[in-house]
Design an enzyme around this catalytic site. Structure first.
Site, PDB file in Angstrom:
ATOM      1  CG  ASP A  66      -2.080   0.961   1.082  1.00 53.61           C
ATOM      2  OD1 ASP A  66      -3.232   0.494   0.972  1.00 53.61           O
ATOM      3  OD2 ASP A  66      -1.832   2.190   1.071  1.00 53.61           O
ATOM      4  CB  ILE A  67       0.757   4.305  -2.110  1.00 53.12           C
ATOM      5  CG1 ILE A  67       1.825   5.221  -2.665  1.00 53.12           C
ATOM      6  CG2 ILE A  67      -0.519   5.063  -1.762  1.00 53.12           C
ATOM      7  CD1 ILE A  67       1.484   5.809  -4.024  1.00 53.12           C
ATOM      8  CG  ASN A 118     -12.218  -0.801   3.796  1.00 51.93           C
ATOM      9  OD1 ASN A 118     -12.540  -1.304   4.858  1.00 51.93           O
ATOM     10  ND2 ASN A 118     -11.054  -0.196   3.618  1.00 51.93           N
ATOM     11  N   GLY A 123     -15.625   2.713   3.814  1.00 54.59           N
ATOM     12  CA  GLY A 123     -14.343   3.399   3.649  1.00 54.59           C
ATOM     13  C   GLY A 123     -13.614   3.023   2.376  1.00 54.59           C
ATOM     14  CD  GLN A 124     -14.785  -0.385  -2.689  1.00 58.01           C
ATOM     15  OE1 GLN A 124     -15.930  -0.647  -2.313  1.00 58.01           O
ATOM     16  NE2 GLN A 124     -14.212  -0.975  -3.720  1.00 58.01           N
ATOM     17  CB  SER A 125     -10.586   5.395  -1.248  1.00 58.36           C
ATOM     18  OG  SER A 125      -9.460   4.571  -1.066  1.00 58.36           O
ATOM     19  CG  HIS A 137      -8.595  -3.153  -2.474  1.00 60.18           C
ATOM     20  ND1 HIS A 137      -9.463  -2.411  -3.243  1.00 60.18           N
ATOM     21  CD2 HIS A 137      -8.462  -2.495  -1.298  1.00 60.18           C
ATOM     22  CE1 HIS A 137      -9.833  -1.340  -2.568  1.00 60.18           C
ATOM     23  NE2 HIS A 137      -9.256  -1.366  -1.378  1.00 60.18           N
ATOM     24  CG  HIS A 184      -6.913  -2.958   3.012  1.00 61.01           C
ATOM     25  ND1 HIS A 184      -6.178  -1.815   2.840  1.00 61.01           N
ATOM     26  CD2 HIS A 184      -8.119  -2.712   2.448  1.00 61.01           C
ATOM     27  CE1 HIS A 184      -6.910  -0.902   2.209  1.00 61.01           C
ATOM     28  NE2 HIS A 184      -8.093  -1.421   1.950  1.00 61.01           N
TER      29      HIS A 184
END
Ligand code: 5GP
Ligand code: ZN
Length: 114
Positions: A30-31, A87, A93-95, A100, A102
């Site tokens: 994750d960035i 999410n 809280g999905q962006s 995916h 986590h």
């Protein structure tokens, strides 16, 4: 999906710190990590949200979960413990709208999540 960030990572159009790949999935760091280990595991196939997983794409979820288990072992967090999160939509809280998992570990997680 040409305008999907994670599809672009799958296509190699956007760089990512890819740590492992399977036939139908990809795992990269994750960035903006929220734990010492924070890996995203995504299907190569575009599926926007968990709501969009149907019987014919349900195998993907199994593949992502097995990948998470394997990567947790390789990252050295299998025995200390870790959390997997998917999410869904805004309250979840999905962006990024390409499903995916986590994989978070390397520290003690709190419950309930925020
Ligand atoms: P979500 O909020 O949808 O559950 O998770 C999306 C995750 O993708 C976030 O943790 C965010 O930090 C990560 N992310 C967003 N853009 C990028 C990117 O370009 N590269 C990587 N490696 N991670 C990203
Ligand atoms: Zn996509």
């Amino acid at each position: 999906m040409s305008d999907c960030l994670f599809c672009k990572i799958v296509a190699g159009e956007i760089p990512a710190d890819i740590i492992k790949e399977g036939d139908d999935w990809l795992a990269f760091r994750d960035i903006n990590p929220q734990a010492p280990t924070h890996v995203l595991i995504i299907p190569r196939q575009h599926v926007a949200t968990l709501n969009d997983v149907e019987e014919d794409s349900a195998d993907i979820i199994g593949s992502l979960t097995l990948a998470a288990k394997t990567i947790a072992r390789e990252e050295g967090i299998a025995d200390s413990g870790y959390r997997t999160v998917m999410n869904c939509n805004s309250d979840g809280g999905q962006s990024v709208y390409h499903i995916h998992v986590h994989l978070l570990g390397g520290r003690s997680m709190r419950w309930p999540p925020g």
